[in-house]
Design a protein around this motif. Structure first.
Motif, mmCIF file in Angstrom:
data_model
loop_
_atom_site.group_PDB
_atom_site.id
_atom_site.type_symbol
_atom_site.label_atom_id
_atom_site.label_comp_id
_atom_site.label_asym_id
_atom_site.label_seq_id
_atom_site.Cartn_x
_atom_site.Cartn_y
_atom_site.Cartn_z
ATOM 1 N N ASN A 236 0.830 -1.197 0.000
ATOM 2 C CA ASN A 236 0.000 0.000 0.000
ATOM 3 C C ASN A 236 0.870 1.255 0.000
ATOM 4 N N LEU A 237 0.251 2.412 0.081
ATOM 5 C CA LEU A 237 1.008 3.671 0.011
ATOM 6 C C LEU A 237 1.859 3.926 1.256
ATOM 7 N N ASN A 238 1.626 3.152 2.301
ATOM 8 C CA ASN A 238 2.469 3.235 3.503
ATOM 9 C C ASN A 238 3.576 2.196 3.485
ATOM 10 N N SER A 239 3.778 1.606 2.319
ATOM 11 C CA SER A 239 4.821 0.589 2.113
ATOM 12 C C SER A 239 4.588 -0.669 2.935
ATOM 13 N N GLU A 240 3.333 -0.943 3.273
ATOM 14 C CA GLU A 240 2.986 -2.149 4.019
ATOM 15 C C GLU A 240 2.523 -3.231 3.039
ATOM 16 N N LYS A 241 3.080 -4.425 3.194
ATOM 17 C CA LYS A 241 2.704 -5.525 2.314
ATOM 18 C C LYS A 241 1.269 -5.948 2.606
ATOM 19 N N MET A 242 0.489 -6.134 1.568
ATOM 20 C CA MET A 242 -0.920 -6.479 1.727
ATOM 21 C C MET A 242 -1.135 -7.973 1.558
ATOM 22 N N THR A 243 -2.063 -8.506 2.330
ATOM 23 C CA THR A 243 -2.501 -9.883 2.114
ATOM 24 C C THR A 243 -3.555 -9.877 1.005
ATOM 25 N N PRO A 244 -3.805 -11.031 0.399
ATOM 26 C CA PRO A 244 -4.881 -11.076 -0.604
ATOM 27 C C PRO A 244 -6.223 -10.598 -0.055
ATOM 28 N N ASP A 245 -6.537 -10.962 1.187
ATOM 29 C CA ASP A 245 -7.811 -10.517 1.783
ATOM 30 C C ASP A 245 -7.854 -9.003 1.913
ATOM 31 N N GLU A 246 -6.754 -8.400 2.294
ATOM 32 C CA GLU A 246 -6.712 -6.939 2.422
ATOM 33 C C GLU A 246 -6.871 -6.273 1.061
ATOM 34 N N PHE A 247 -6.257 -6.865 0.053
ATOM 35 C CA PHE A 247 -6.392 -6.293 -1.291
ATOM 36 C C PHE A 247 -7.830 -6.412 -1.777
ATOM 37 N N VAL A 248 -8.447 -7.563 -1.552
ATOM 38 C CA VAL A 248 -9.839 -7.765 -1.969
ATOM 39 C C VAL A 248 -10.756 -6.787 -1.248
ATOM 40 N N SER A 253 -14.196 -2.142 -1.914
ATOM 41 C CA SER A 253 -14.688 -0.834 -1.461
ATOM 42 C C SER A 253 -14.809 0.133 -2.634
ATOM 43 N N ILE A 254 -14.015 -0.092 -3.670
ATOM 44 C CA ILE A 254 -14.072 0.744 -4.875
ATOM 45 C C ILE A 254 -15.126 0.214 -5.846
ATOM 46 N N GLU A 255 -15.166 -1.096 -5.979
ATOM 47 C CA GLU A 255 -16.063 -1.757 -6.921
ATOM 48 C C GLU A 255 -16.822 -2.855 -6.167
ATOM 49 N N PRO A 256 -18.050 -2.578 -5.707
ATOM 50 C CA PRO A 256 -18.759 -3.537 -4.850
ATOM 51 C C PRO A 256 -18.877 -4.938 -5.427
ATOM 52 N N ASP A 257 -18.959 -5.066 -6.730
ATOM 53 C CA ASP A 257 -19.082 -6.382 -7.363
ATOM 54 C C ASP A 257 -17.731 -6.923 -7.817
ATOM 55 N N PHE A 258 -16.675 -6.478 -7.171
ATOM 56 C CA PHE A 258 -15.330 -6.840 -7.623
ATOM 57 C C PHE A 258 -15.127 -8.351 -7.668
ATOM 58 N N MET A 259 -15.494 -9.061 -6.602
ATOM 59 C CA MET A 259 -15.217 -10.496 -6.561
ATOM 60 C C MET A 259 -16.091 -11.267 -7.550
ATOM 61 N N LYS A 260 -17.288 -10.768 -7.798
ATOM 62 C CA LYS A 260 -18.134 -11.387 -8.815
ATOM 63 C C LYS A 260 -17.459 -11.259 -10.183
ATOM 64 N N LYS A 261 -16.909 -10.100 -10.442
ATOM 65 C CA LYS A 261 -16.204 -9.853 -11.699
ATOM 66 C C LYS A 261 -14.903 -10.658 -11.758
ATOM 67 N N TYR A 262 -14.199 -10.726 -10.630
ATOM 68 C CA TYR A 262 -12.921 -11.437 -10.616
ATOM 69 C C TYR A 262 -13.104 -12.937 -10.856
ATOM 70 N N ALA A 263 -14.166 -13.530 -10.313
ATOM 71 C CA ALA A 263 -14.396 -14.966 -10.513
ATOM 72 C C ALA A 263 -14.494 -15.301 -11.998
ATOM 73 N N ILE A 264 -15.148 -14.420 -12.756
ATOM 74 C CA ILE A 264 -15.272 -14.649 -14.199
ATOM 75 C C ILE A 264 -13.925 -14.410 -14.885
ATOM 76 N N TYR A 265 -13.238 -13.337 -14.488
ATOM 77 C CA TYR A 265 -11.922 -13.040 -15.075
ATOM 78 C C TYR A 265 -10.977 -14.232 -14.907
ATOM 79 N N LYS A 266 -10.912 -14.758 -13.690
ATOM 80 C CA LYS A 266 -10.000 -15.873 -13.415
ATOM 81 C C LYS A 266 -10.365 -17.094 -14.253
ATOM 82 N N ASP A 267 -11.667 -17.370 -14.366
ATOM 83 C CA ASP A 267 -12.081 -18.520 -15.159
ATOM 84 C C ASP A 267 -11.730 -18.327 -16.632
ATOM 85 N N LEU A 268 -11.896 -17.104 -17.134
ATOM 86 C CA LEU A 268 -11.529 -16.829 -18.528
ATOM 87 C C LEU A 268 -10.026 -17.027 -18.751
ATOM 88 N N LYS A 269 -9.222 -16.579 -17.789
ATOM 89 C CA LYS A 269 -7.772 -16.798 -17.901
ATOM 90 C C LYS A 269 -7.451 -18.296 -17.881
#
Length: 352
Positions: A236-248, A253-269
């Protein structure tokens, strides 16, 4: 219903109704069409009904009768044989007929004003696929014009895969070998400032977009995918390493449907596609089957919009999205993660 004398004249010649015990049973739409063509007379309490009177009678008895009649009449006058089905109608291929050939398609009639639940759509698809039929949605607008859409699962029989045959590039950073590359989370994107790694990810695997000569900016879904692949680690901007849960949590918080979108992205990859943003087309992703070089990027084959299992298709919006996709020579797909599987559903406008 009609007497035995109607069976040769109506069923054997035009396959109207359903004969049983020397009686021909007609659906309201069939009866209305035959009345309109002056092929039958209809009586109620010994009084003959004209077409307008029967139209009112049928509309009181059957929901959306007028829509079904509009579609039935249109298909009959195009030369199709039509019979009742689990949806609204089943139609036979040109040159075919009941008893001689199998029905080709099931037709479901829908008003443009009525939302179509995703769950109902899946049920219709299941019914048609179980008997190996084509599923057609007949959408009737307020001026009684009909638009026909074929709807199908694009991943049926394991046919929905890209051709990106190489993995994420090996990101070796020195004699110690592979280790995750540090990246910085700004607010809406993640930035790598390693020139060598940035070029590999961009040029060879088509992740992100170069911010300048040295830095690669990644979308949030791209960043989480590379993080889960242990290719990058995010600070993050405080140079603290983020866990996957923290990043999610941050991304959601920016995109409420982020994980719904990510599940499809990952499957497409995982299916070896190259998914990129579809923002310019009003969708979540545009999808490439294969990209060989950034100097010769092909046209994307699909547009994909991510939906929830409880999604309601707003028919004017859906019709507009399909028209846009077809106008730019792309296929329009809706994807939903049901928890059991990811459903990929294609809508294609067709001519009957």
């Amino acid at each position: 219903m009609a007497g035995a004398e109607a069976i040769p004249a109506l069923y054997q010649s035009g396959y109207f109704g359903r004969p049983k015990d020397n009686v021909l049973y007609l659906r309201f739409v069939e009866a209305a069409y035959l009345l309109y063509r002056n092929k039958i007379e209809i009586f109620k309490d010994k009084t003959a009904l004209d077409f307008d009177a029967f139209l009112k009678f049928a509309a009181l008895k059957e929901d959306f009768f007028e829509l079904k009649y509009i579609v039935y009449k249109d298909l009959k006058e195009r030369g199709y044989y039509i019979q009742s089905a689990a949806t609204d109608f089943r139609i036979y291929p040109r040159g075919g007929s009941p008893g001689k050939t199998a029905a080709k398609s099931f037709v479901f009639v829908q008003s443009e004003r009525i939302d179509l639940p995703f769950s109902a759509l899946i049920q219709h698809l299941n019914n048609t696929e179980n008997v190996r039929k084509q599923f057609i949605l007949a959408l009737v607008d307020e001026e009684s014009d009909i638009t026909f859409f074929e709807i199908k699962r694009v991943d049926q029989n394991n046919g929905f895969f890209g051709e990106m045959s190489y993995p994420i590039p090996d990101l070796k950073t020195g004699p110690e070998g592979f280790r995750p590359i540090p990246a910085i989370l700004l607010k809406e994107r993640v930035v790598l400032d390693n020139k060598t790694v940035s070029e590999k990810l961009y040029q060879n695997a088509f992740f992100g977009k170069m911010m300048d000569e040295d830095r690669l900016q990644l979308s949030l879904v791209e960043a989480l995918y590379l993080m889960e692949q242990n290719r990058i680690e995010i600070f993050n901007l405080n140079s603290e390493k983020m866990t996957p849960d923290e990043f999610v949590e941050h991304a959601s918080s920016i995109e409420p449907d982020f994980m719904k979108k990510y599940a499809i992205y990952k499957d497409l990859k995982d299916r070896k596609f190259v998914p990129k943003t579809g923002f310019k087309f009003g969708t979540h992703f545009r999808i490439y089957e294969k990209v060989e070089s950034l100097d010769k990027i092909p046209h994307s084959e699909f547009l994909l919009h991510v939906i929830s299992p409880d999604h309601l298709f707003k028919m004017p919006v859906t019709s507009g999205a399909i028209r846009l996709a077809n106008s730019v020579h792309k296929r329009m797909i809706y994807a939903a993660d049901t928890g059991r599987k990811i459903e990929y559903i294609e809508f294609e406008r067709i001519k009957m």
